[in-house]
Motif scaffolding. Structure first.
Motif, PDB file in Angstrom:
ATOM      1  N   LEU A   1      54.886 -36.010 -37.612  1.00  0.00           N
ATOM      2  CA  LEU A   1      53.890 -36.890 -37.045  1.00  0.00           C
ATOM      3  C   LEU A   1      53.123 -37.558 -38.183  1.00  0.00           C
ATOM      4  O   LEU A   1      52.471 -36.891 -38.983  1.00  0.00           O
ATOM      5  N   PHE A   2      53.248 -38.880 -38.297  1.00  0.00           N
ATOM      6  CA  PHE A   2      52.540 -39.672 -39.296  1.00  0.00           C
ATOM      7  C   PHE A   2      51.287 -40.258 -38.646  1.00  0.00           C
ATOM      8  O   PHE A   2      51.377 -41.086 -37.743  1.00  0.00           O
ATOM      9  N   GLN A   3      50.112 -39.852 -39.130  1.00  0.00           N
ATOM     10  CA  GLN A   3      48.857 -40.316 -38.560  1.00  0.00           C
ATOM     11  C   GLN A   3      47.953 -40.912 -39.646  1.00  0.00           C
ATOM     12  O   GLN A   3      47.702 -40.274 -40.670  1.00  0.00           O
ATOM     13  N   ASN A   4      47.501 -42.138 -39.427  1.00  0.00           N
ATOM     14  CA  ASN A   4      46.455 -42.758 -40.240  1.00  0.00           C
ATOM     15  C   ASN A   4      46.759 -42.722 -41.743  1.00  0.00           C
ATOM     16  O   ASN A   4      45.869 -42.540 -42.573  1.00  0.00           O
ATOM     17  N   ASN A   5      48.023 -42.902 -42.076  1.00  0.00           N
ATOM     18  CA  ASN A   5      48.389 -43.042 -43.479  1.00  0.00           C
ATOM     19  C   ASN A   5      48.322 -44.507 -43.892  1.00  0.00           C
ATOM     20  O   ASN A   5      48.479 -45.405 -43.067  1.00  0.00           O
ATOM     21  N   LEU A   6      48.106 -44.751 -45.165  1.00  0.00           N
ATOM     22  CA  LEU A   6      48.096 -46.110 -45.696  1.00  0.00           C
ATOM     23  C   LEU A   6      49.360 -46.327 -46.509  1.00  0.00           C
ATOM     24  O   LEU A   6      49.679 -45.530 -47.404  1.00  0.00           O
ATOM     25  N   PHE A   7      50.074 -47.400 -46.187  1.00  0.00           N
ATOM     26  CA  PHE A   7      51.310 -47.750 -46.875  1.00  0.00           C
ATOM     27  C   PHE A   7      51.178 -49.128 -47.512  1.00  0.00           C
ATOM     28  O   PHE A   7      50.604 -50.044 -46.901  1.00  0.00           O
TER      29      PHE A   7
ATOM     30  N   GLY B   1      59.296 -31.455 -39.175  1.00  0.00           N
ATOM     31  CA  GLY B   1      58.379 -30.693 -38.348  1.00  0.00           C
ATOM     32  C   GLY B   1      56.995 -30.513 -38.933  1.00  0.00           C
ATOM     33  O   GLY B   1      56.374 -29.454 -38.749  1.00  0.00           O
ATOM     34  N   SER B   2      56.467 -31.538 -39.596  1.00  0.00           N
ATOM     35  CA  SER B   2      55.194 -31.397 -40.297  1.00  0.00           C
ATOM     36  C   SER B   2      54.201 -32.472 -39.874  1.00  0.00           C
ATOM     37  O   SER B   2      54.574 -33.513 -39.328  1.00  0.00           O
ATOM     38  N   LEU B   3      52.925 -32.225 -40.152  1.00  0.00           N
ATOM     39  CA  LEU B   3      51.853 -33.171 -39.883  1.00  0.00           C
ATOM     40  C   LEU B   3      51.503 -33.882 -41.185  1.00  0.00           C
ATOM     41  O   LEU B   3      51.088 -33.244 -42.158  1.00  0.00           O
ATOM     42  N   ILE B   4      51.664 -35.193 -41.191  1.00  0.00           N
ATOM     43  CA  ILE B   4      51.486 -36.007 -42.401  1.00  0.00           C
ATOM     44  C   ILE B   4      50.416 -37.046 -42.077  1.00  0.00           C
ATOM     45  O   ILE B   4      50.674 -38.015 -41.364  1.00  0.00           O
ATOM     46  N   ARG B   5      49.204 -36.843 -42.602  1.00  0.00           N
ATOM     47  CA  ARG B   5      48.103 -37.696 -42.168  1.00  0.00           C
ATOM     48  C   ARG B   5      47.158 -38.028 -43.328  1.00  0.00           C
ATOM     49  O   ARG B   5      47.005 -37.259 -44.274  1.00  0.00           O
TER      50      ARG B   5
ATOM     51  N   THR C   1      57.380 -39.627 -35.410  1.00  0.00           N
ATOM     52  CA  THR C   1      56.374 -40.282 -34.581  1.00  0.00           C
ATOM     53  C   THR C   1      55.260 -40.808 -35.484  1.00  0.00           C
ATOM     54  O   THR C   1      54.841 -40.121 -36.428  1.00  0.00           O
ATOM     55  N   ALA C   2      54.781 -42.019 -35.190  1.00  0.00           N
ATOM     56  CA  ALA C   2      53.749 -42.634 -36.021  1.00  0.00           C
ATOM     57  C   ALA C   2      52.642 -43.203 -35.147  1.00  0.00           C
ATOM     58  O   ALA C   2      52.897 -43.795 -34.099  1.00  0.00           O
ATOM     59  N   THR C   3      51.395 -43.028 -35.609  1.00  0.00           N
ATOM     60  CA  THR C   3      50.255 -43.582 -34.891  1.00  0.00           C
ATOM     61  C   THR C   3      49.104 -43.839 -35.850  1.00  0.00           C
ATOM     62  O   THR C   3      48.843 -43.032 -36.755  1.00  0.00           O
ATOM     63  N   GLY C   4      48.444 -44.964 -35.685  1.00  0.00           N
ATOM     64  CA  GLY C   4      47.228 -45.273 -36.427  1.00  0.00           C
ATOM     65  C   GLY C   4      47.402 -45.564 -37.900  1.00  0.00           C
ATOM     66  O   GLY C   4      46.411 -45.558 -38.648  1.00  0.00           O
ATOM     67  N   ASN C   5      48.630 -45.845 -38.352  1.00  0.00           N
ATOM     68  CA  ASN C   5      48.863 -46.050 -39.773  1.00  0.00           C
ATOM     69  C   ASN C   5      48.489 -47.468 -40.214  1.00  0.00           C
ATOM     70  O   ASN C   5      48.527 -48.411 -39.422  1.00  0.00           O
ATOM     71  N   PHE C   6      48.138 -47.614 -41.485  1.00  0.00           N
ATOM     72  CA  PHE C   6      47.841 -48.908 -42.088  1.00  0.00           C
ATOM     73  C   PHE C   6      49.061 -49.327 -42.918  1.00  0.00           C
ATOM     74  O   PHE C   6      49.444 -48.607 -43.854  1.00  0.00           O
ATOM     75  N   GLU C   7      49.658 -50.454 -42.589  1.00  0.00           N
ATOM     76  CA  GLU C   7      50.907 -50.851 -43.225  1.00  0.00           C
ATOM     77  C   GLU C   7      50.765 -52.182 -43.960  1.00  0.00           C
ATOM     78  O   GLU C   7      49.916 -53.008 -43.632  1.00  0.00           O
ATOM     79  N   ASN C   8      51.604 -52.331 -44.998  1.00  0.00           N
ATOM     80  CA  ASN C   8      51.640 -53.568 -45.798  1.00  0.00           C
ATOM     81  C   ASN C   8      50.275 -53.913 -46.403  1.00  0.00           C
ATOM     82  O   ASN C   8      49.860 -55.070 -46.438  1.00  0.00           O
ATOM     83  N   ILE C   9      49.597 -52.899 -46.919  1.00  0.00           N
ATOM     84  CA  ILE C   9      48.302 -53.119 -47.560  1.00  0.00           C
ATOM     85  C   ILE C   9      48.538 -53.441 -49.038  1.00  0.00           C
ATOM     86  O   ILE C   9      49.153 -52.635 -49.754  1.00  0.00           O
ATOM     87  N   PRO C  10      48.100 -54.564 -49.542  1.00  0.00           N
ATOM     88  CA  PRO C  10      48.330 -54.915 -50.947  1.00  0.00           C
ATOM     89  C   PRO C  10      47.704 -53.891 -51.892  1.00  0.00           C
ATOM     90  O   PRO C  10      46.564 -53.465 -51.700  1.00  0.00           O
TER      91      PRO C  10
END
Length: 320
Positions: A213-219, A189-193, A229-238
Motif C-alpha cells: 500500500l503506497f500512501q502519500n508518497n512524493l515522487f 505485503g508492506s505499508l509504504i507511506r 494499491t496507491a492513494t494520496g501520492n504526489f507525482e511528477n513533482i520537480p
C-alpha cells in the motif's frame, strides 16, 4: 591524559578501555543491559551478542568538532543474544549485518553505514534517522522491519511481508544503461507511506513488488504501481525546488539541507510533511546522539606555571 577511552557503564561503575580495540574489549567485558560510550576516533569493530546500549559521538562533521567523529573502521555483525540493543551515533566504514540466528527488537539510530543484510531471521528491527549509503537486503528473513526517517542512497530488496517504510528519502538511480533502476526490488505485503522518491525512472519503484500500500508518497516521476494499491501520492513533482539545498541524485552531502521548501504542500498520512522531517520521529538535525553532547571544548593544551590545566567544556542536554 588526553588519550581517548571507551567507557563501559555497569551497575553504577565505569570501566575504561584504551586502544584501537577498546570497543571490542568493552563489548566482551559487558553484561547484558550495560551501556558503552565511544568517543570520537577510530575504533576496531565488535561483534554484538548481548543486549547493549551503545552511544557514539555522531557522524556529522559540524556537530562533532569538539569530540571528533566516532569511526568504526569496518563493518560488524549483530548476533543472537543482542535482542533490544540500541546503537546510536556511529560512522561505520562498512556494513551492519545480522547473522547466525534470530535477533529481535534491535534499533539502529542516527548512524552512517553502507549496507545491511539479514542473513538469518530477524524480527522488529528498526532503522531510524540513519544515513544508509546503499542497500537494505531483508533476504526474505525479516518480520516487521521498520524503516523510518532514513536517507537511503541505494535500494530495498527481498521483503516477504509486514514492513513499515515511512518518511524516508530515497535518492538513488542505477547508473548502468543496460539495467532498469529499481528502488524497491521484491518488496511485498508492506505499508509504504510518506516517503520521498527521487528516482527519475517511472519503472523505478516496481520490480516484483506486490500487495503493498503506497500512501502519500512524493515522487519526482509518475510511478508504475503494478499490482500494488496507491492513494494520496504526489507525482511528477520537480526536484529542482523541492529542498532547501539539494546537490543531486546518487549523492549525499553533509552541507545539503533536505527540509522541504514548502512543507505544507506535501503532507503525509499523519498531517506532517513527507520525507525526513515528518512523522513521529523527525530526522535529528546533524544526527546528534540522544545522550548529553559536548558542544565546545576549549581546554588548554598545556598547564600554567602552577601546574593547573584550564578546562573549558560546554555540554548540552538533548531533548531526545
Amino acid at each position: 591524559a588526553q588519550s581517548k577511552k571507551v567507557a563501559l557503564h555497569h551497575a553504577g561503575t565505569t570501566t575504561l578501555f584504551l586502544g584501537n580495540s577498546a570497543f571490542s574489549q568493552a563489548v566482551t567485558a559487558a553484561i547484558s543491559g550495560d551501556t558503552i560510550y565511544i568517543p570520537g576516533g577510530y575504533w576496531d569493530p565488535a561483534s554484538i551478542d548481548k543486549k547493549l546500549t551503545i552511544y557514539g559521538a555522531g557522524h556529522f562533521h559540524d556537530s562533532t568538532q569538539a569530540t571528533g567523529i566516532t569511526h568504526i573502521t569496518s563493518g560488524f555483525g549483530i548476533f543472537p543474544g543482542a535482542d533490544s540493543t540500541l546503537i546510536q551515533g556511529l560512522e561505520v566504514n562498512g556494513d551492519i549485518n545480522f547473522s547466525n540466528g534470530l535477533v529481535s527488537y534491535v534499533t539502529i539510530n542516527r548512524c552512517a553505514f553502507n549496507n545491511t543484510t539479514m542473513y538469518y531471521p530477524t524480527s522488529h528491527i528498526t532503522y531510524s534517522e540513519n544515513l544508509i549509503r546503499s542497500v537494505i537486503n531483508a533476504n526474505n528473513a525479516s518480520d516487521f522491519l521498520n524503516l523510518k526517517n532514513n536517507y537511503i542512497g541505494g535500494y530495498i530488496s527481498n521483503i516477504i511481508q509486514g514492513a513499515l517504510i515511512e518518511n524516508n528519502l530515497f535518492n538513488y538511480q542505477w547508473q548502468g544503461a543496460w539495467y532498469t533502476p529499481y528502488i524497491l526490488n521484491s518488496v511485498n505485503g508492506s505499508l509504504i507511506r510518506n516517503n520521498i522518491f527521487m528516482e527519475p525512472s517511472p519503472a523505478g519503484i516496481n520490480n516484483n513488488n506486490s500487495n503493498n500500500l503506497f500512501q502519500n508518497n512524493l515522487f519526482t516521476m509518475s510511478p508504475v504501481y503494478g499490482t500494488n494499491t496507491a492513494t494520496g501520492n504526489f507525482e511528477n513533482i520537480p526536484a529542482a525546488n523541492l529542498f532547501v539545498n539539494y546537490t543531486g541524485i546518487n549523492a549525499f552531502y553533509y552541507t545539503d539541507d533536505y527540509h522541504l521548501q514548502t512543507p505544507g504542500a506535501y503532507l503525509g498520512t499523519d498531517a506532517t510533511q513527507v520525507g525526513l522531517y515528518g512523522g513521529l520521529t523527525p530526522f535529528k538535525m546533524a544526527s546528534v546522539p540522544a545522550n548529553p553532547h559536548i558542544r565546545t571544548n576549549n581546554t588548554a593544551q598545556t598547564t600554567d606555571v602552577n601546574g593547573n590545566l584550564n578546562v573549558n567544556i560546554t555540554v548540552g542536554a538533548q531533548d531526545q
